[in-house]
Design a protein around this motif. Sequence first.
Motif, PDB file in Angstrom:
ATOM      1  N   HIS A  85       0.805  -1.199   0.000  1.00 27.69           N
ATOM      2  CA  HIS A  85       0.000   0.000   0.000  1.00 27.69           C
ATOM      3  C   HIS A  85       0.838   1.249   0.000  1.00 27.69           C
ATOM      4  CE1 HIS A  85      -3.408  -2.502   0.403  1.00 27.69           C
ATOM      5  NE2 HIS A  85      -2.824  -3.127   1.391  1.00 27.69           N
ATOM      6  N   PHE A  86       0.544   2.123  -0.949  1.00 26.11           N
ATOM      7  CA  PHE A  86       1.089   3.475  -0.933  1.00 26.11           C
ATOM      8  C   PHE A  86       2.609   3.525  -1.017  1.00 26.11           C
ATOM      9  CE2 PHE A  86      -2.797   3.343   1.650  1.00 26.11           C
ATOM     10  CZ  PHE A  86      -3.603   4.033   0.766  1.00 26.11           C
ATOM     11  N   GLN A  87       3.262   2.427  -1.383  1.00 23.46           N
ATOM     12  CA  GLN A  87       4.690   2.547  -1.650  1.00 23.46           C
ATOM     13  C   GLN A  87       4.854   3.512  -2.804  1.00 23.46           C
ATOM     14  OE1 GLN A  87       7.422   1.113  -0.251  1.00 23.46           O
ATOM     15  NE2 GLN A  87       6.048   0.454   1.378  1.00 23.46           N
ATOM     16  N   TRP A  88       3.930   3.380  -3.703  1.00 24.91           N
ATOM     17  CA  TRP A  88       4.018   4.060  -4.995  1.00 24.91           C
ATOM     18  C   TRP A  88       2.780   3.579  -5.705  1.00 24.91           C
ATOM     19  CZ3 TRP A  88       5.977   7.974  -7.168  1.00 24.91           C
ATOM     20  CH2 TRP A  88       6.047   8.085  -8.549  1.00 24.91           C
ATOM     21  N   ASP A  89       2.443   4.155  -6.863  1.00 19.96           N
ATOM     22  CA  ASP A  89       1.431   3.422  -7.606  1.00 19.96           C
ATOM     23  C   ASP A  89       2.066   2.085  -7.986  1.00 19.96           C
ATOM     24  OD1 ASP A  89       2.684   3.419 -10.224  1.00 19.96           O
ATOM     25  OD2 ASP A  89       2.227   5.544 -10.292  1.00 19.96           O
ATOM     26  N   PRO A 118      11.811   8.624  -3.329  1.00 19.00           N
ATOM     27  CA  PRO A 118      11.570   7.712  -2.214  1.00 19.00           C
ATOM     28  C   PRO A 118      12.884   7.294  -1.567  1.00 19.00           C
ATOM     29  CG  PRO A 118      11.248   6.588  -4.317  1.00 19.00           C
ATOM     30  CD  PRO A 118      11.406   8.055  -4.629  1.00 19.00           C
ATOM     31  N   TRP A 128      10.295  11.818  -8.344  1.00 22.82           N
ATOM     32  CA  TRP A 128      10.072  11.457  -6.948  1.00 22.82           C
ATOM     33  C   TRP A 128      11.377  11.012  -6.289  1.00 22.82           C
ATOM     34  CZ3 TRP A 128       6.503  11.101 -10.777  1.00 22.82           C
ATOM     35  CH2 TRP A 128       5.253  11.687 -10.522  1.00 22.82           C
ATOM     36  N   ASN A 155       7.427  12.796  -1.126  1.00 21.17           N
ATOM     37  CA  ASN A 155       8.890  12.925  -1.224  1.00 21.17           C
ATOM     38  C   ASN A 155       9.319  13.895  -2.332  1.00 21.17           C
ATOM     39  OD1 ASN A 155       8.805  11.339  -3.684  1.00 21.17           O
ATOM     40  ND2 ASN A 155       8.606   9.537  -2.376  1.00 21.17           N
ATOM     41  N   PHE A 156       8.548  14.946  -2.511  1.00 21.98           N
ATOM     42  CA  PHE A 156       8.875  15.912  -3.560  1.00 21.98           C
ATOM     43  C   PHE A 156      10.003  16.841  -3.129  1.00 21.98           C
ATOM     44  CE2 PHE A 156       4.620  14.682  -4.810  1.00 21.98           C
ATOM     45  CZ  PHE A 156       4.790  14.502  -6.171  1.00 21.98           C
ATOM     46  N   PHE A 188       9.320  10.722   2.490  1.00 20.42           N
ATOM     47  CA  PHE A 188       8.475   9.537   2.670  1.00 20.42           C
ATOM     48  C   PHE A 188       8.666   8.556   1.514  1.00 20.42           C
ATOM     49  CE2 PHE A 188       4.589  10.187   5.639  1.00 20.42           C
ATOM     50  CZ  PHE A 188       5.420  10.572   6.663  1.00 20.42           C
ATOM     51  N   PRO A 189       8.412   7.280   1.747  1.00 15.72           N
ATOM     52  CA  PRO A 189       8.378   6.352   0.614  1.00 15.72           C
ATOM     53  C   PRO A 189       7.147   6.551  -0.269  1.00 15.72           C
ATOM     54  CG  PRO A 189       7.821   5.215   2.660  1.00 15.72           C
ATOM     55  CD  PRO A 189       8.246   6.605   3.042  1.00 15.72           C
ATOM     56  N   HIS A 190       6.108   7.118   0.288  1.00 14.12           N
ATOM     57  CA  HIS A 190       4.854   7.278  -0.451  1.00 14.12           C
ATOM     58  C   HIS A 190       5.003   8.317  -1.565  1.00 14.12           C
ATOM     59  CE1 HIS A 190       3.084   4.958   2.763  1.00 14.12           C
ATOM     60  NE2 HIS A 190       3.680   5.768   3.618  1.00 14.12           N
ATOM     61  N   CYS A 191       4.339   8.053  -2.676  1.00 15.33           N
ATOM     62  CA  CYS A 191       4.564   8.886  -3.875  1.00 15.33           C
ATOM     63  C   CYS A 191       4.131  10.332  -3.666  1.00 15.33           C
ATOM     64  CB  CYS A 191       3.840   8.294  -5.074  1.00 15.33           C
ATOM     65  SG  CYS A 191       2.042   8.244  -4.886  1.00 15.33           S
ATOM     66  N   GLN A 195       9.682  -0.769  -1.216  1.00 13.93           N
ATOM     67  CA  GLN A 195       9.409  -2.138  -0.816  1.00 13.93           C
ATOM     68  C   GLN A 195       8.976  -2.935  -2.047  1.00 13.93           C
ATOM     69  OE1 GLN A 195       6.174  -3.805   2.090  1.00 13.93           O
ATOM     70  NE2 GLN A 195       8.035  -3.316   3.239  1.00 13.93           N
ATOM     71  N   TYR A 243      -2.674   5.846  10.383  1.00 16.61           N
ATOM     72  CA  TYR A 243      -2.039   5.752   9.065  1.00 16.61           C
ATOM     73  C   TYR A 243      -0.558   5.504   9.266  1.00 16.61           C
ATOM     74  CZ  TYR A 243      -1.275   6.735   4.154  1.00 16.61           C
ATOM     75  OH  TYR A 243      -0.945   6.615   2.839  1.00 16.61           O
TER      76      TYR A 243
END
Lengths: 509, 509
Positions: free
Chosen positions: A425-429, A454, A452, B351-352, B345-348, A458, B150
């Motif tokens: 979840h939410f690692q990336w699309d 990151p 991006w 991490n801008f 963050f790892p989330h897309c 994962q 979250y």
Amino acid sequence: MKVERWGVFEIALQGKTDGNPFMDYEIRGTFSNENEKVTVDGFYDGQGVYKVRFMPSFEGEYSYVIDGSFADETTEGQFTASAPTGNNHGPVRVAHKYHLAYEDGTPHYSFGTTCYLFDLMDKEIIDQTFEELQKGYFNKMRFCILPKHYDYCLNDPPLFPYEGTPMDASVLTRENFYKYVGKAEGNDWDLTRFNPDYFRRHDENVKRLMDLGIEADMIVFHAYDRWGFSQMTMEENVRYLRYIAARYSAFRNVWWALANEYELMGHLAESDWEFLAQELTAHDPYHHLISIHNCESFYDYTKPWITHCSCQRCDHYKTTEDTEEMRVRYGKPVIWDEYGYEGDFPHCWGNFTPEEIVRRGWEALLRGGYPGHSETFRSEDDVIWWCHGGKLKGESAKRFKFMREFLEDVPGGGLKYGHLRDDLHFQWDDKVAVPEDPAYEGDYYFFYFSIWRPPFRQVWVDDETEFDVDVIDTYEMTVTPVGRFKGRFDVPLPGKQYMGIRLKRVKDK
Amino acid sequence: MKVERWGVFEIALQGKTDGNPFMDYEIRGTFSNENEKVTVDGFYDGQGVYKVRFMPSFEGEYSYVIDGSFADETTEGQFTASAPTGNNHGPVRVAHKYHLAYEDGTPHYSFGTTCYLFDLMDKEIIDQTFEELQKGYFNKMRFCILPKHYDYCLNDPPLFPYEGTPMDASVLTRENFYKYVGKAEGNDWDLTRFNPDYFRRHDENVKRLMDLGIEADMIVFHAYDRWGFSQMTMEENVRYLRYIAARYSAFRNVWWALANEYELMGHLAESDWEFLAQELTAHDPYHHLISIHNCESFYDYTKPWITHCSCQRCDHYKTTEDTEEMRVRYGKPVIWDEYGYEGDFPHCWGNFTPEEIVRRGWEALLRGGYPGHSETFRSEDDVIWWCHGGKLKGESAKRFKFMREFLEDVPGGGLKYGHLRDDLHFQWDDKVAVPEDPAYEGDYYFFYFSIWRPPFRQVWVDDETEFDVDVIDTYEMTVTPVGRFKGRFDVPLPGKQYMGIRLKRVKDK
């Protein structure tokens, strides 16, 4: 006489010079061997010389009959087509629907550049251009058959495609050049008489590109013209098409770009383009790749004569990220011949950073499309790669070679944008580049992070499969092995832009 | 007792404590002066105390009647609403269709940030958050009324909105947290008994924001929950809505975000959201700004109850560049509350680079929209601005203040994307930011070059009008006057990204 398979066999005959040989006489050749029988048009090359060129698609003995309307009897002969040597792999064809390969099956990953008028420059500059091309950054050169009039490109060419005299170029400035675009006034041409010396330039340089293993993407029509060549009648257009088809089709590396920015030739309707496309393809017995390049709206690439999408980005912000949608919509290879250039031009398409140019390239290739390069750095000597060739000045060019080497390492020849799994979840699309060829499904994954940053990614394919993992800095052109993993694992990343992660399945011993 | 116009008048009455006061008793107040007569709900605040809050919209004498179902007779009184002082300009309203202004007419240029749980933190961290807010980078704080579950935000809050006991948080990890999203199992709540101490936190911090001149964008519902609060019945949702409406509506700086990422509460249909919106607006006598924030697809912002678009970018690449299209489609102010955050963050979305965050901000504001900020830097102490507030660590925050100061200088309050003229061929596309207010047409132009690096920009408004010209480095936050020009002229630029050119018409003496 010997010629390689996919080489150029040429025969020249002395013929009549009275009247207007371009209009009054025809020459044709029929070439036969056990596998094919092909009839091709020849062309008048001046000084009473008529030429026929032929590209044998097979090895072995060929016989031919040349029939010139200027002669009472035909000329006959034989030659042997020998095995191809060196980088001769034949013409490039569409392969795997979205990709390209030479006729001998060798994959062709298209990484082109654009130098619109490179072969109309002085020999010294042409030699500089080829010095740069020898570095192997690119395997396609996109250029104009007809001369070009545009900002930063206002000098007259050393010679013209027709007999006659051009308008006075000394009146041109950066302020007024645009008024002359697409105008014929002040020019005096005999559009029934080609200038063979002009077209011979292209002969020489198309061959020189061919010998280097570089495709020649020849722009047939374009709007950036002050001589009226963009305003010719349909009859004159057809005469021109037949002349270049007869002259250049035998070069295996030729691609046809029917137009650059077709919409800017507003007097031609889609039906006119379709007619011109039929004329050109009907006179190209070798079925070279052919497309038509847009300015602000794509041509309908679903037309059957179009072999691939030759795209200019339509949106200023989102460009090659649309590659996947383009593949779905058109079902053909997607080649982004123009998505902006590295340089310092005032024009919005000509002042990108190298980082953005390279990023757009990767966004294309990971979705199974192909990027195109040029450079637009203003120059004291008015020699600008984008138009004139010469010396490369930017940072992006060498990075196109790295992209190609990266693709050459993908199993099965070419990538597509695929789906990994959606439970991370939410690692990336959850999109990831995978091999186009289903035979290699599960063998290779490539994650690209673009703008991006990151700090890690994962990855979890399954719990059994082992992968050798590399972290790739697509801008710095480094590949760093990080080890062998299976199951669910984090791949550390440096927190920079333009990074990627490559997974290669460990092959069973 | 005295209170300012648009201040909070509060009256507390001692009442019955038997049974369940939240359910068994009601309290209402009716407030009258010569300009308005308003009836508002009160609420039970625990320990037998019932409160009514009221925001006077006018100056002068008010009389009131409080009617509690726990008492036999009503309570009556008067107070005087005095002139507003300091930064009290009243509630924010929509102005000029696409923009915002306080009720006294002062323009409000929205530059918000997000700290979802900032006021559920320890006092020390809340104080840090307010220290940062005092720097004036932002004038809106977006946060949750209910607690949040979250990634990077797994700790229990110090207190809960209802009486009862939460699930055991010690089982949570980064690997498994997602399994608990939207689940009620393991929790034991009495959803008929609010915890006044919990809601008092918001009272205090909404007021603290108000005193700083910062709008409180309160998220009513959201899906990132492990306690079942996102899974309440409609009856429970309505009870909650009425409680917060009674409790917070009297604070002039309140905005309602009916949901954050509404689609993620999949059990609620659009008709449910419409019903909840009607309930909330019916119990907000002051008509605060209200919207509903999306995850991957925009809500239908044309619904009449929605005052403005509270947008999360839907496309990962093209975000605030769509502001103009959003304005056309919805005809309301466009506020990009989430287009990605600066961080690691790892989330897309987290991490801008600061450059990209600021660029997206300028793309919004030059088209007459408004950007939103947050920060997602992982932290040893688990205090992350995006969720917890604390200390700002990034480079983008201060640049939001520069954007606001830039906008405050635009005549007439707010920009829109306009058309200059199209005879400056290929300088750029011909779009330019101009004042929204037609009264200032021709007085002001702003060119923004985003990722592009033009070496100069040719400008030509007409041959008569004189302009004072500034070059603005939107990232470095510098404004460099380059002189007074008229007619057709080139403005030199440094060949960097993120530059702009501002033209201000020289006013006649």
